[in-house]
Design a protein around this motif. Sequence first.
Motif, PDB file in Angstrom:
ATOM      1  N   ASP A 237       0.937  -1.298  -0.135  1.00  0.00           N
ATOM      2  CA  ASP A 237       0.108  -0.144   0.199  1.00  0.00           C
ATOM      3  C   ASP A 237       0.977   1.164  -0.027  1.00  0.00           C
ATOM      4  O   ASP A 237       0.224   2.400   0.102  1.00  0.00           O
ATOM      5  N   SER A 238       2.089   1.286  -0.322  1.00  0.00           N
ATOM      6  CA  SER A 238       3.025   2.229  -0.405  1.00  0.00           C
ATOM      7  C   SER A 238       2.999   3.315   1.021  1.00  0.00           C
ATOM      8  O   SER A 238       3.408   4.380   0.816  1.00  0.00           O
ATOM      9  N   PHE A 390       7.409   0.890 -12.626  1.00  0.00           N
ATOM     10  CA  PHE A 390       7.331   2.247 -12.584  1.00  0.00           C
ATOM     11  C   PHE A 390       7.203   2.395 -11.024  1.00  0.00           C
ATOM     12  O   PHE A 390       6.674   1.575 -10.283  1.00  0.00           O
ATOM     13  N   PRO A 391       7.407   3.766 -10.576  1.00  0.00           N
ATOM     14  CA  PRO A 391       6.727   3.928  -9.131  1.00  0.00           C
ATOM     15  C   PRO A 391       5.396   3.823  -8.894  1.00  0.00           C
ATOM     16  O   PRO A 391       4.526   4.087  -9.846  1.00  0.00           O
ATOM     17  N   PRO A 392       4.896   3.392  -7.699  1.00  0.00           N
ATOM     18  CA  PRO A 392       3.611   3.286  -7.258  1.00  0.00           C
ATOM     19  C   PRO A 392       2.639   4.748  -7.650  1.00  0.00           C
ATOM     20  O   PRO A 392       3.575   5.758  -7.566  1.00  0.00           O
ATOM     21  N   PRO A 393       1.556   4.786  -8.193  1.00  0.00           N
ATOM     22  CA  PRO A 393       0.844   5.937  -8.400  1.00  0.00           C
ATOM     23  C   PRO A 393       0.320   6.398  -7.070  1.00  0.00           C
ATOM     24  O   PRO A 393      -0.807   6.511  -6.633  1.00  0.00           O
ATOM     25  N   VAL A 394       1.124   7.154  -6.193  1.00  0.00           N
ATOM     26  CA  VAL A 394       0.890   7.592  -4.904  1.00  0.00           C
ATOM     27  C   VAL A 394       1.204   9.189  -5.053  1.00  0.00           C
ATOM     28  O   VAL A 394       2.498   9.312  -5.400  1.00  0.00           O
ATOM     29  N   PRO A 395       0.567  10.099  -4.535  1.00  0.00           N
ATOM     30  CA  PRO A 395       0.719  11.579  -4.699  1.00  0.00           C
ATOM     31  C   PRO A 395       2.089  11.684  -3.779  1.00  0.00           C
ATOM     32  O   PRO A 395       2.301  11.206  -2.760  1.00  0.00           O
ATOM     33  N   ASP A 430       9.969   6.622   5.336  1.00  0.00           N
ATOM     34  CA  ASP A 430       8.582   6.397   5.902  1.00  0.00           C
ATOM     35  C   ASP A 430       8.014   7.610   6.436  1.00  0.00           C
ATOM     36  O   ASP A 430       6.765   7.677   6.509  1.00  0.00           O
ATOM     37  N   LYS A 431       8.758   8.571   7.314  1.00  0.00           N
ATOM     38  CA  LYS A 431       8.005   9.962   7.647  1.00  0.00           C
ATOM     39  C   LYS A 431       7.458  10.661   6.499  1.00  0.00           C
ATOM     40  O   LYS A 431       6.615  11.315   6.917  1.00  0.00           O
ATOM     41  N   ILE A 432       8.327  10.420   5.462  1.00  0.00           N
ATOM     42  CA  ILE A 432       7.749  11.450   4.284  1.00  0.00           C
ATOM     43  C   ILE A 432       6.597  10.878   3.711  1.00  0.00           C
ATOM     44  O   ILE A 432       5.292  11.483   3.627  1.00  0.00           O
ATOM     45  N   LEU A 433       6.486   9.492   3.670  1.00  0.00           N
ATOM     46  CA  LEU A 433       5.110   8.638   3.098  1.00  0.00           C
ATOM     47  C   LEU A 433       4.046   9.075   4.031  1.00  0.00           C
ATOM     48  O   LEU A 433       2.791   9.241   3.645  1.00  0.00           O
ATOM     49  N   ASN A 436       2.703  12.775   3.655  1.00  0.00           N
ATOM     50  CA  ASN A 436       2.219  12.788   2.487  1.00  0.00           C
ATOM     51  C   ASN A 436       0.858  12.225   2.565  1.00  0.00           C
ATOM     52  O   ASN A 436      -0.063  12.868   1.848  1.00  0.00           O
ATOM     53  N   ARG A 437       0.493  11.133   3.115  1.00  0.00           N
ATOM     54  CA  ARG A 437      -0.885  10.886   3.278  1.00  0.00           C
ATOM     55  C   ARG A 437      -1.808  11.813   3.850  1.00  0.00           C
ATOM     56  O   ARG A 437      -2.992  11.734   3.570  1.00  0.00           O
ATOM     57  N   LYS A 438      -1.407  12.358   5.076  1.00  0.00           N
ATOM     58  CA  LYS A 438      -2.118  13.531   5.608  1.00  0.00           C
ATOM     59  C   LYS A 438      -2.086  14.907   4.665  1.00  0.00           C
ATOM     60  O   LYS A 438      -3.375  15.287   4.531  1.00  0.00           O
ATOM     61  N   LYS A 439      -1.252  14.953   4.113  1.00  0.00           N
ATOM     62  CA  LYS A 439      -1.224  16.246   3.320  1.00  0.00           C
ATOM     63  C   LYS A 439      -2.177  16.009   2.090  1.00  0.00           C
ATOM     64  O   LYS A 439      -2.812  16.885   1.793  1.00  0.00           O
ATOM     65  N   TYR A 440      -2.171  14.905   1.160  1.00  0.00           N
ATOM     66  CA  TYR A 440      -2.921  14.600   0.202  1.00  0.00           C
ATOM     67  C   TYR A 440      -4.313  14.130   0.423  1.00  0.00           C
ATOM     68  O   TYR A 440      -5.226  13.484  -0.171  1.00  0.00           O
ATOM     69  N   GLY A 441      -4.706  13.560   1.740  1.00  0.00           N
ATOM     70  CA  GLY A 441      -5.903  12.971   2.049  1.00  0.00           C
ATOM     71  C   GLY A 441      -5.988  11.240   1.517  1.00  0.00           C
ATOM     72  O   GLY A 441      -6.990  10.946   1.406  1.00  0.00           O
ATOM     73  N   ALA A 442      -4.901  10.756   1.460  1.00  0.00           N
ATOM     74  CA  ALA A 442      -4.929   9.389   0.697  1.00  0.00           C
ATOM     75  C   ALA A 442      -5.022   8.741   1.652  1.00  0.00           C
ATOM     76  O   ALA A 442      -4.688   8.658   2.822  1.00  0.00           O
TER      77      ALA A 442
END
Length: 442
Positions: A237-238, A390-395, A430-433, A436-442
Amino acid sequence: MNTINRRLVLGGIGALGAAGVLVGCGEGSAGKPGAAPATGDGGAKGYDGPNVELDFWNGFTGGDGPYMRKIVDQFNSENPNIKVKMTVMQWADYYTKLPTAVSSGRGPAVAIMHVDSLATNAARNVIEPLDDVAKALELKQEDFSDVVWKAGEYNGKRYGIPLDVHPLGFFYNKAVMTKAGLDPAKPPTNADEYAAALDAFKSKGIQGHWATPFPFTGVLSVQALLWQFGGELFNSDSSKATWHEEGGVKALSWFSDLVKNGHSPKNVAQDADNIAVMNGKNAFVWNGIWNINTFKEKKGLEWGVAPLPNIGGTKAAWAGSHQFVLPKLKTPDQNKSTAARVFVNYVSQKSLEWAKGGQVPARKQVRESAEFKALPEQAALATQIDDLHFPPPVPGIGDALAELNKAVNEAVLLKVEPAKALSDASARADKILEANRKKYGA
């Protein structure tokens, strides 16, 4: 040649993180422009409205640029009521300017985007879904390899129409191979053959594979090796980086050992690996398909290109992909929306011409045509199509991948052992991921 190389580095190859450049603009800086209305037929029926001008942005500053301009000129001559104005800029500038331009209502009607930047721009509402275009073009998954088809999707919607894929390939200097007593018609295809070839070069005082610590081509090579050794960049789940696991350690160890074992100089400069092959000082380089035309321009160079050797046991190669996208129009314009789709439809059918610029057409039918197979170098690298990653389609995925760049740099420069460099980079990623989940609402 440097221009060609750097446009790829700075464009969304996950190396310098084009997605990361976008995030640097600030969350939501692209605003929420109004979506242009879907036409329903995706441009399949053509455009018979009033004269309209379409801005078309891309970063084709290298040898591929003239090929795209030729296609644009042909389109304009065949469609007098649509004038496509092509604007070319460096990819780094492009990914910085596009969100701001869209937000202010000055964005282009059509654009090209690297596949690893789609999710970031979709999440930021910079580009619009293109399911209607895919339907109009009658695009189906079976028309492509699975990885290329899925790469243009985000959150169950299609945001990119694949134009091409540009994989990493194995370029070799035939004259240097002959000098070392190797058969230039039989480049190594696996780990044992590769090791034997490097030892043969070393016995002749030749450092056979220069390892650069930079994203281009060091990080791309390490990513390919990681997949070959059975590793993955991220978990399913990236949410976590996994490049510090066994596959990644084996990959970075193999690559950094090129320096430790004397097969590569230390501190190889950007592009020096490629230049050395062209000048007969280096034998092997793993470079992108765009390098074909660069080698062709070198008079007297005896060279060949083949799929990447299978070092780790699993066939795999890094690849990028140019995809057509339609930026959001702040003020909906039905004429522009329809005309833009007609243009995308047109160019999508001209992918054989585009392949001559150093690309592999995304469409299977074109790749399997006699005309494409008549391009032997491109056709050779196209055989990797089902082995590409390819890299995963994650913002914002480029932000995390930037940490891998640091690990490769440290290890290849022999500053930090591969396992520690990758582990430290993984923890930072891991901290960046998570952020970013919070940032982009993913």
